[in-house]
Design a protein around this motif. Structure first.
Motif, PDB file in Angstrom:
ATOM      1  N   GLN A   1      55.287   5.730  47.018  1.00 25.28           N
ATOM      2  CA  GLN A   1      54.220   4.855  46.554  1.00 25.28           C
ATOM      3  C   GLN A   1      54.550   4.244  45.193  1.00 25.28           C
ATOM      4  O   GLN A   1      54.951   4.959  44.265  1.00 25.28           O
ATOM      5  CB  GLN A   1      52.893   5.631  46.483  1.00 25.28           C
ATOM      6  N   LEU A   2      54.362   2.945  45.053  1.00 27.41           N
ATOM      7  CA  LEU A   2      54.767   2.255  43.829  1.00 27.41           C
ATOM      8  C   LEU A   2      54.008   2.696  42.577  1.00 27.41           C
ATOM      9  O   LEU A   2      54.582   2.663  41.492  1.00 27.41           O
ATOM     10  CB  LEU A   2      54.632   0.743  44.020  1.00 27.41           C
ATOM     11  N   PRO A   3      52.727   3.093  42.651  1.00 25.84           N
ATOM     12  CA  PRO A   3      52.075   3.539  41.417  1.00 25.84           C
ATOM     13  C   PRO A   3      52.422   4.973  41.030  1.00 25.84           C
ATOM     14  O   PRO A   3      51.964   5.448  39.981  1.00 25.84           O
ATOM     15  CB  PRO A   3      50.582   3.425  41.751  1.00 25.84           C
ATOM     16  N   ALA A   4      53.226   5.645  41.836  1.00 25.60           N
ATOM     17  CA  ALA A   4      53.461   7.074  41.630  1.00 25.60           C
ATOM     18  C   ALA A   4      54.718   7.344  40.807  1.00 25.60           C
ATOM     19  O   ALA A   4      55.841   7.059  41.246  1.00 25.60           O
ATOM     20  CB  ALA A   4      53.550   7.785  42.975  1.00 25.60           C
ATOM     21  N   PHE A   5      54.500   7.869  39.606  1.00 30.33           N
ATOM     22  CA  PHE A   5      55.557   8.330  38.712  1.00 30.33           C
ATOM     23  C   PHE A   5      55.134   9.696  38.182  1.00 30.33           C
ATOM     24  O   PHE A   5      53.949  10.050  38.245  1.00 30.33           O
ATOM     25  CB  PHE A   5      55.747   7.376  37.532  1.00 30.33           C
ATOM     26  N   VAL A   6      56.066  10.430  37.645  1.00 31.73           N
ATOM     27  CA  VAL A   6      55.691  11.693  37.000  1.00 31.73           C
ATOM     28  C   VAL A   6      54.650  11.429  35.914  1.00 31.73           C
ATOM     29  O   VAL A   6      53.689  12.176  35.750  1.00 31.73           O
ATOM     30  CB  VAL A   6      56.941  12.393  36.419  1.00 31.73           C
ATOM     31  N   SER A   7      54.812  10.324  35.203  1.00 27.58           N
ATOM     32  CA  SER A   7      53.915  10.008  34.087  1.00 27.58           C
ATOM     33  C   SER A   7      52.530   9.551  34.536  1.00 27.58           C
ATOM     34  O   SER A   7      51.604   9.517  33.726  1.00 27.58           O
ATOM     35  CB  SER A   7      54.534   8.918  33.210  1.00 27.58           C
ATOM     36  N   THR A   8      52.364   9.187  35.820  1.00 23.49           N
ATOM     37  CA  THR A   8      51.057   8.679  36.268  1.00 23.49           C
ATOM     38  C   THR A   8      50.306   9.663  37.158  1.00 23.49           C
ATOM     39  O   THR A   8      49.235   9.331  37.680  1.00 23.49           O
ATOM     40  CB  THR A   8      51.218   7.342  37.025  1.00 23.49           C
ATOM     41  N   VAL A   9      50.847  10.846  37.367  1.00 23.27           N
ATOM     42  CA  VAL A   9      50.146  11.838  38.189  1.00 23.27           C
ATOM     43  C   VAL A   9      48.753  12.090  37.598  1.00 23.27           C
ATOM     44  O   VAL A   9      48.604  12.308  36.403  1.00 23.27           O
ATOM     45  CB  VAL A   9      50.950  13.153  38.270  1.00 23.27           C
ATOM     46  N   GLY A  10      47.740  12.006  38.461  1.00 21.51           N
ATOM     47  CA  GLY A  10      46.363  12.185  38.027  1.00 21.51           C
ATOM     48  C   GLY A  10      45.656  10.899  37.658  1.00 21.51           C
ATOM     49  O   GLY A  10      44.431  10.891  37.486  1.00 21.51           O
ATOM     50  N   CYS A  11      46.395   9.804  37.547  1.00 24.12           N
ATOM     51  CA  CYS A  11      45.788   8.511  37.196  1.00 24.12           C
ATOM     52  C   CYS A  11      45.327   7.782  38.465  1.00 24.12           C
ATOM     53  O   CYS A  11      45.951   7.891  39.514  1.00 24.12           O
ATOM     54  CB  CYS A  11      46.807   7.629  36.468  1.00 24.12           C
ATOM     55  N   PRO A  12      44.227   7.018  38.382  1.00 20.80           N
ATOM     56  CA  PRO A  12      43.775   6.244  39.543  1.00 20.80           C
ATOM     57  C   PRO A  12      44.850   5.240  39.969  1.00 20.80           C
ATOM     58  O   PRO A  12      45.374   4.474  39.165  1.00 20.80           O
ATOM     59  CB  PRO A  12      42.519   5.533  39.032  1.00 20.80           C
ATOM     60  N   LYS A  13      45.154   5.220  41.253  1.00 17.67           N
ATOM     61  CA  LYS A  13      46.223   4.356  41.762  1.00 17.67           C
ATOM     62  C   LYS A  13      45.946   2.874  41.484  1.00 17.67           C
ATOM     63  O   LYS A  13      46.858   2.118  41.145  1.00 17.67           O
ATOM     64  CB  LYS A  13      46.402   4.570  43.263  1.00 17.67           C
ATOM     65  N   VAL A  14      44.683   2.467  41.660  1.00 17.24           N
ATOM     66  CA  VAL A  14      44.398   1.037  41.520  1.00 17.24           C
ATOM     67  C   VAL A  14      44.620   0.544  40.094  1.00 17.24           C
ATOM     68  O   VAL A  14      45.051  -0.595  39.884  1.00 17.24           O
ATOM     69  CB  VAL A  14      42.960   0.693  41.980  1.00 17.24           C
ATOM     70  N   PHE A  15      44.363   1.390  39.105  1.00 18.04           N
ATOM     71  CA  PHE A  15      44.557   0.963  37.718  1.00 18.04           C
ATOM     72  C   PHE A  15      46.033   0.938  37.351  1.00 18.04           C
ATOM     73  O   PHE A  15      46.485   0.055  36.605  1.00 18.04           O
ATOM     74  CB  PHE A  15      43.759   1.854  36.769  1.00 18.04           C
ATOM     75  N   VAL A  16      46.793   1.897  37.880  1.00 18.32           N
ATOM     76  CA  VAL A  16      48.239   1.876  37.647  1.00 18.32           C
ATOM     77  C   VAL A  16      48.849   0.625  38.283  1.00 18.32           C
ATOM     78  O   VAL A  16      49.659  -0.084  37.669  1.00 18.32           O
ATOM     79  CB  VAL A  16      48.911   3.140  38.217  1.00 18.32           C
ATOM     80  N   MET A  17      48.430   0.325  39.509  1.00 20.78           N
ATOM     81  CA  MET A  17      48.953  -0.853  40.198  1.00 20.78           C
ATOM     82  C   MET A  17      48.522  -2.135  39.501  1.00 20.78           C
ATOM     83  O   MET A  17      49.308  -3.100  39.408  1.00 20.78           O
ATOM     84  CB  MET A  17      48.494  -0.875  41.649  1.00 20.78           C
ATOM     85  N   ALA A  18      47.292  -2.188  39.033  1.00 19.04           N
ATOM     86  CA  ALA A  18      46.813  -3.394  38.348  1.00 19.04           C
ATOM     87  C   ALA A  18      47.650  -3.673  37.108  1.00 19.04           C
ATOM     88  O   ALA A  18      48.016  -4.831  36.833  1.00 19.04           O
ATOM     89  CB  ALA A  18      45.346  -3.240  37.976  1.00 19.04           C
ATOM     90  N   GLU A  19      47.980  -2.638  36.362  1.00 21.78           N
ATOM     91  CA  GLU A  19      48.816  -2.820  35.169  1.00 21.78           C
ATOM     92  C   GLU A  19      50.218  -3.278  35.560  1.00 21.78           C
ATOM     93  O   GLU A  19      50.793  -4.174  34.938  1.00 21.78           O
ATOM     94  CB  GLU A  19      48.883  -1.515  34.380  1.00 21.78           C
ATOM     95  N   ARG A  20      50.746  -2.684  36.608  1.00 22.85           N
ATOM     96  CA  ARG A  20      52.091  -3.042  37.082  1.00 22.85           C
ATOM     97  C   ARG A  20      52.130  -4.505  37.537  1.00 22.85           C
ATOM     98  O   ARG A  20      53.034  -5.263  37.170  1.00 22.85           O
ATOM     99  CB  ARG A  20      52.467  -2.100  38.230  1.00 22.85           C
ATOM    100  N   LEU A  21      51.148  -4.907  38.326  1.00 20.07           N
ATOM    101  CA  LEU A  21      51.111  -6.274  38.833  1.00 20.07           C
ATOM    102  C   LEU A  21      50.839  -7.280  37.723  1.00 20.07           C
ATOM    103  O   LEU A  21      51.344  -8.405  37.747  1.00 20.07           O
ATOM    104  CB  LEU A  21      50.056  -6.402  39.936  1.00 20.07           C
ATOM    105  N   GLY A  22      50.051  -6.873  36.743  1.00 20.95           N
ATOM    106  CA  GLY A  22      49.785  -7.747  35.610  1.00 20.95           C
ATOM    107  C   GLY A  22      51.026  -8.036  34.793  1.00 20.95           C
ATOM    108  O   GLY A  22      51.154  -9.106  34.185  1.00 20.95           O
ATOM    109  N   ASP A  23      51.956  -7.089  34.788  1.00 14.64           N
ATOM    110  CA  ASP A  23      53.220  -7.301  34.077  1.00 14.64           C
ATOM    111  C   ASP A  23      54.137  -8.228  34.863  1.00 14.64           C
ATOM    112  O   ASP A  23      54.998  -8.902  34.289  1.00 14.64           O
ATOM    113  CB  ASP A  23      53.901  -5.951  33.849  1.00 14.64           C
ATOM    114  N   ILE A  24      53.962  -8.276  36.166  1.00 17.62           N
ATOM    115  CA  ILE A  24      54.737  -9.185  37.013  1.00 17.62           C
ATOM    116  C   ILE A  24      54.189 -10.611  36.920  1.00 17.62           C
ATOM    117  O   ILE A  24      54.943 -11.577  36.838  1.00 17.62           O
ATOM    118  CB  ILE A  24      54.704  -8.707  38.479  1.00 17.62           C
ATOM    119  N   ALA A  25      52.863 -10.722  36.927  1.00 20.30           N
ATOM    120  CA  ALA A  25      52.211 -12.041  36.924  1.00 20.30           C
ATOM    121  C   ALA A  25      51.028 -12.014  35.960  1.00 20.30           C
ATOM    122  O   ALA A  25      49.887 -11.806  36.371  1.00 20.30           O
ATOM    123  CB  ALA A  25      51.749 -12.402  38.329  1.00 20.30           C
TER     124      ALA A  25
END
Length: 240
Positions: free
Chosen positions: A65-89
């Motif tokens: 899963q793209l939002p899944a890193f050791v550093s993001t365990v326990g974080c809501p997936k949608v917020f991790v993905m939103a930050e990731r996608l915001g950096d792309i666009a």
């Protein structure tokens, strides 16, 4: 020409790229399939995307899963993905919704706000309801069937939900839609490969951070990723 999308514009043309930019897309489920689909869409020029998922990242998500890193365990997936996608666009509108779609809370989703709905959720009853509800609201719908228990991405296919073969989940979805009296149609992504995974008992599932299911199947990124990419391709081709 936006240099970030220059290769996409060369491929599909400026008018199709404008249509992609204007699409209002909702991706329900941002796990192994949905996260790849969402990122592929944003990298391809979709500028308005809503991410719906109630889960937080678990260690067992890291293999696919793209939002899944050791550093993001326990974080809501949608917020991790939103930050990731915001950096792309940075110019895109990314809306994270930390919620589980269900028959009980569907009134909280106004499907008139979406042109396209991508279903990448697991629960059968909620999946059937989402597919029917979004279709009946006039959305263009694309569905992910069973990606777990598979290892061969070359067996991934797409077809009308009424024409998928070799996928047990597809049969269950069709039966559920018929019981609802659903007469519409939409494209589904599925695999013709027979399941190669072992079922995991509930105790083991809980130790993997997935206590909400009675049993789970193994899954691998080559297949879940292929499902996500196939879904995004269907969305992109729908504007051509």
């Amino acid at each position: 020409m936006d240099e970030r999308l220059s290769r996409m514009e060369l491929l599909i043309g400026a008018k199709a790229l404008e249509r992609l930019a204007g699409l209002r897309v909702a991706v329900f489920g941002v796990g192994g399939v949905g996260s790849v689909c969402a990122e592929s869409l944003v990298r391809s020029g979709v500028k308005n995307i809503t991410l719906v998922d109630s889960d937080c990242v678990a260690k067992s998500n890291i293999n696919r899963q793209l939002p899944a890193f050791v550093s993001t365990v326990g974080c809501p997936k949608v917020f991790v993905m939103a930050e990731r996608l915001g950096d792309i666009a940075p110019d895109a509108t990314i809306t994270p919704v930390q919620s589980l779609y269900s028959m009980g809370n569907k009134e909280g989703f106004d499907f008139k706000n979406f042109d396209v709905v991508v279903d990448a959720i697991d629960s059968l009853a909620h999946k059937i309801d989402l597919l029917a509800t979004a279709s009946e609201a006039g959305c263009k719908v694309f569905c992910s069937l069973g990606a777990a228990g598979k290892l061969d991405p070359t067996k991934v296919r797409s077809a009308s939900i009424w024409n998928t073969t070799g996928c047990p989940l597809g049969k269950l979805v069709r039966n559920g839609l018929r019981k609802r009296g659903f007469a519409g149609d939409f494209m589904a992504v599925y695999s013709e490969e027979k399941s190669v995974a072992f079922a995991v008992d509930p105790e083991t599932a809980e130790s993997h951070g997935d206590s909400t299911r009675a049993s789970i199947l193994g899954s691998a990124m080559p297949v879940t990723g292929a499902f996500g990419l196939a879904l995004s391709s269907l969305v992109i081709r729908s504007v051509l």
